[in-house]
Design a protein around this motif. Structure first.
Motif, PDB file in Angstrom:
ATOM      1  N   ARG A 292      -6.601   5.572  44.705  1.00  0.00           N
ATOM      2  CA  ARG A 292      -5.389   5.731  45.499  1.00  0.00           C
ATOM      3  C   ARG A 292      -4.759   7.094  45.258  1.00  0.00           C
ATOM      4  N   SER A 293      -4.189   7.658  46.306  1.00  0.00           N
ATOM      5  CA  SER A 293      -3.543   8.972  46.185  1.00  0.00           C
ATOM      6  C   SER A 293      -2.038   8.860  46.016  1.00  0.00           C
ATOM      7  N   ASP A 294      -1.506   7.619  46.032  1.00  0.00           N
ATOM      8  CA  ASP A 294      -0.061   7.431  45.904  1.00  0.00           C
ATOM      9  C   ASP A 294       0.314   6.801  44.567  1.00  0.00           C
ATOM     10  N   VAL A 295      -0.638   6.724  43.642  1.00  0.00           N
ATOM     11  CA  VAL A 295      -0.382   6.196  42.306  1.00  0.00           C
ATOM     12  C   VAL A 295      -0.941   7.184  41.302  1.00  0.00           C
ATOM     13  N   TRP A 296      -0.148   7.523  40.304  1.00  0.00           N
ATOM     14  CA  TRP A 296      -0.614   8.477  39.299  1.00  0.00           C
ATOM     15  C   TRP A 296       0.027   8.138  37.954  1.00  0.00           C
ATOM     16  N   PRO A 297      -0.522   8.675  36.866  1.00  0.00           N
ATOM     17  CA  PRO A 297       0.047   8.394  35.550  1.00  0.00           C
ATOM     18  C   PRO A 297       1.495   8.848  35.449  1.00  0.00           C
ATOM     19  N   ASP A 298       2.284   8.046  34.731  1.00  0.00           N
ATOM     20  CA  ASP A 298       3.695   8.360  34.520  1.00  0.00           C
ATOM     21  C   ASP A 298       4.021   8.220  33.038  1.00  0.00           C
ATOM     22  N   ALA A 299       5.305   8.306  32.709  1.00  0.00           N
ATOM     23  CA  ALA A 299       5.719   8.237  31.312  1.00  0.00           C
ATOM     24  C   ALA A 299       5.345   6.904  30.674  1.00  0.00           C
ATOM     25  N   THR A 300       5.423   5.838  31.445  1.00  0.00           N
ATOM     26  CA  THR A 300       5.062   4.523  30.918  1.00  0.00           C
ATOM     27  C   THR A 300       3.600   4.488  30.497  1.00  0.00           C
ATOM     28  N   MET A 301       2.739   5.086  31.304  1.00  0.00           N
ATOM     29  CA  MET A 301       1.318   5.106  30.978  1.00  0.00           C
ATOM     30  C   MET A 301       1.049   6.005  29.772  1.00  0.00           C
ATOM     31  N   GLY A 302       1.756   7.126  29.676  1.00  0.00           N
ATOM     32  CA  GLY A 302       1.594   7.988  28.511  1.00  0.00           C
ATOM     33  C   GLY A 302       2.011   7.282  27.231  1.00  0.00           C
ATOM     34  N   TYR A 303       3.113   6.550  27.278  1.00  0.00           N
ATOM     35  CA  TYR A 303       3.584   5.783  26.126  1.00  0.00           C
ATOM     36  C   TYR A 303       2.556   4.722  25.746  1.00  0.00           C
ATOM     37  N   ALA A 304       2.014   4.036  26.747  1.00  0.00           N
ATOM     38  CA  ALA A 304       1.022   2.990  26.491  1.00  0.00           C
ATOM     39  C   ALA A 304      -0.243   3.561  25.860  1.00  0.00           C
ATOM     40  N   ALA A 305      -0.619   4.777  26.255  1.00  0.00           N
ATOM     41  CA  ALA A 305      -1.797   5.408  25.661  1.00  0.00           C
ATOM     42  C   ALA A 305      -1.576   5.652  24.173  1.00  0.00           C
ATOM     43  N   CYS A 306      -0.364   6.049  23.799  1.00  0.00           N
ATOM     44  CA  CYS A 306      -0.054   6.225  22.371  1.00  0.00           C
ATOM     45  C   CYS A 306      -0.126   4.893  21.634  1.00  0.00           C
ATOM     46  N   MET A 307       0.373   3.848  22.235  1.00  0.00           N
ATOM     47  CA  MET A 307       0.330   2.530  21.609  1.00  0.00           C
ATOM     48  C   MET A 307      -1.106   2.055  21.406  1.00  0.00           C
ATOM     49  N   ALA A 308      -2.012   2.542  22.247  1.00  0.00           N
ATOM     50  CA  ALA A 308      -3.419   2.135  22.163  1.00  0.00           C
ATOM     51  C   ALA A 308      -4.244   3.038  21.260  1.00  0.00           C
ATOM     52  N   ALA A 309      -3.616   4.035  20.635  1.00  0.00           N
ATOM     53  CA  ALA A 309      -4.361   5.031  19.867  1.00  0.00           C
ATOM     54  C   ALA A 309      -5.081   4.403  18.685  1.00  0.00           C
ATOM     55  N   GLU A 310      -6.313   4.823  18.470  1.00  0.00           N
ATOM     56  CA  GLU A 310      -7.139   4.312  17.385  1.00  0.00           C
ATOM     57  C   GLU A 310      -8.248   5.303  17.085  1.00  0.00           C
ATOM     58  N   ALA A 311      -9.091   4.948  16.112  1.00  0.00           N
ATOM     59  CA  ALA A 311     -10.193   5.827  15.724  1.00  0.00           C
ATOM     60  C   ALA A 311     -11.394   5.694  16.650  1.00  0.00           C
ATOM     61  N   ALA A 312     -11.568   4.524  17.254  1.00  0.00           N
ATOM     62  CA  ALA A 312     -12.682   4.330  18.181  1.00  0.00           C
ATOM     63  C   ALA A 312     -12.378   5.025  19.500  1.00  0.00           C
ATOM     64  N   VAL A 313     -13.381   5.674  20.079  1.00  0.00           N
ATOM     65  CA  VAL A 313     -13.198   6.394  21.340  1.00  0.00           C
ATOM     66  C   VAL A 313     -14.164   5.838  22.381  1.00  0.00           C
ATOM     67  N   ALA A 314     -13.624   5.184  23.401  1.00  0.00           N
ATOM     68  CA  ALA A 314     -14.457   4.722  24.511  1.00  0.00           C
ATOM     69  C   ALA A 314     -14.843   5.907  25.378  1.00  0.00           C
TER      70      ALA A 314
ATOM     71  N   GLY B  60       6.217  10.332  28.285  1.00  0.00           N
ATOM     72  CA  GLY B  60       6.074   9.095  27.526  1.00  0.00           C
ATOM     73  C   GLY B  60       5.528   9.334  26.134  1.00  0.00           C
ATOM     74  N   VAL B  61       4.635  10.303  26.002  1.00  0.00           N
ATOM     75  CA  VAL B  61       4.081  10.652  24.693  1.00  0.00           C
ATOM     76  C   VAL B  61       5.171  11.269  23.820  1.00  0.00           C
ATOM     77  N   VAL B  62       5.992  12.144  24.412  1.00  0.00           N
ATOM     78  CA  VAL B  62       7.122  12.724  23.683  1.00  0.00           C
ATOM     79  C   VAL B  62       8.049  11.617  23.172  1.00  0.00           C
ATOM     80  N   SER B  63       8.335  10.637  24.016  1.00  0.00           N
ATOM     81  CA  SER B  63       9.219   9.537  23.616  1.00  0.00           C
ATOM     82  C   SER B  63       8.634   8.745  22.459  1.00  0.00           C
ATOM     83  N   TRP B  64       7.345   8.437  22.541  1.00  0.00           N
ATOM     84  CA  TRP B  64       6.683   7.666  21.477  1.00  0.00           C
ATOM     85  C   TRP B  64       6.756   8.408  20.147  1.00  0.00           C
ATOM     86  N   LEU B  65       6.481   9.699  20.163  1.00  0.00           N
ATOM     87  CA  LEU B  65       6.523  10.500  18.943  1.00  0.00           C
ATOM     88  C   LEU B  65       7.950  10.617  18.396  1.00  0.00           C
TER      89      LEU B  65
END
Length: 320
Positions: free
Chosen positions: A115-137, A81-86
């Motif tokens: 949960r052991s049957d749910v994990w990050p996927d391309a959609t979540m990676g893309y969403a992380a890029c969309m949320a990128a900013e200077a502030a770090v939680a 997902g990060v590759v796609s966003w870039l």
């Protein structure tokens, strides 16, 4: 209050998303305009993507993001997902026909909580890029939402890990920063060696992993955590470095990990540190950058557990 995080380094942004129910997530360190990169892998159970290309003898000189993710090997899908966003935005290594984003990644094992049957996927990676900013939680966010430490006795002794970040600006204007996702087999300690978060006794006192190991703890006592631990981190600077120097920077930064986590680099951890150099300023001596990188990484690791919150019955440092 805005903390002096890794995003104080010019050219670096951070995006984080998490599944609050599954307790897994993604943290992306974005350098879309490119950063020279190196990596140092010292843990015995790593889960990584595209680390071989960071070897100084190999062709590609720069990366465009580093993905830190939960989900064990499944979570490496988040990098797609990060590759796609870039790629959509025209970032990447120019191969003539197109530009190919270079996105190394590393994972933590967080399937034992939530949960052991749910994990990050391309959609979540893309969403992380969309949320990128200077502030770090910090704390129980992003890739650290399912992180735990002190698992020598499994979840019965565990405490919460998390995400932490810190940076320091030198007199010449060069900044060195770090971001860590702390999910260690061992304990996190402060600058004086006192345990901040780690293996707990039944009375909730912090007995510590090293003490339990020295006591002759049975191998069976920690068999269920084999390969289920890892601290993954990125250190970054806005100095100009080549790949060999960036690799050495990652190696020196690992000393900060070893100072803050005990034991570190175990057979059950996949400890991995990436180094990024965005090339804004002339570099001070590499020994200076490496010494500061170790310091800011140690601080980031401590901050990760101090900011964490309890979940799934696992307490955090603030609870004790």
């Amino acid at each position: 209050m805005i903390i002096p995080a890794i995003t104080a380094v010019q050219g670096v942004l951070v995006g984080q998303v998490a599944d609050q129910d599954a307790l897994t997530g993604v943290t992306v360190v974005l350098t879309p305009n490119g950063a020279t990169a190196g990596v140092d892998v010292r843990g015995g159970a790593p889960g990584t993507r595209e680390t071989d290309l960071l070897n100084p003898v190999n062709l590609v000189q720069q990366v465009h993001a580093v993905v830190l993710t939960g989900g064990s090997a499944f979570g490496l899908a988040a990098a797609t997902g990060v590759v796609s966003w870039l790629h959509e935005r025209g970032y990447g290594f120019d191969v003539g026909l197109t530009k190919v984003p270079i996105v190394p990644a590393a994972v933590i094992f967080d399937l034992g909580i939530g949960r052991s049957d749910v994990w990050p996927d391309a959609t979540m990676g893309y969403a992380a890029c969309m949320a990128a900013e200077a502030a770090v939680a910090e704390g129980s966010v992003g890739a650290g939402i399912g992180a735990t430490v002190g698992k020598v006795g499994g979840m019965a002794t565990a405490m919460r890990g998390g995400v932490g970040s810190w940076s320091e600006t030198l007199a010449d204007g060069v900044t060195v920063g770090a971001l860590a996702v702390v999910n260690a087999f061992g304990d996190v300690v402060d600058d004086h060696g006192r345990i901040i978060a780690g293996a707990r006794a039944p009375d909730q006192s912090l007995i510590g992993t090293s003490a339990l190991l020295r006591s002759g703890l049975s191998r069976r006592s920690f068999a269920d955590t084999t390969g289920q631990n890892t601290t993954i981190a990125v250190v970054a600077t806005d100095a100009r470095l080549d790949k060999a120097a960036a690799t050495r920077l990652a190696m020196m930064a690992q000393d900060g990990l070893a100072r803050a986590i005990r034991p570190a680099h175990s057979p059950f951890d996949g400890d991995t540190v990436f180094a990024l150099a965005t090339g804004v300023y002339e570099a001070p001596p590499l020994v200076t950058l490496g010494a500061v990188a170790a310091d800011v990484l140690a601080t980031a690791i401590m901050r990760a557990v101090q900011a964490a919150t309890a979940a799934a019955g696992v307490p955090a440092a603030r609870d004790l």
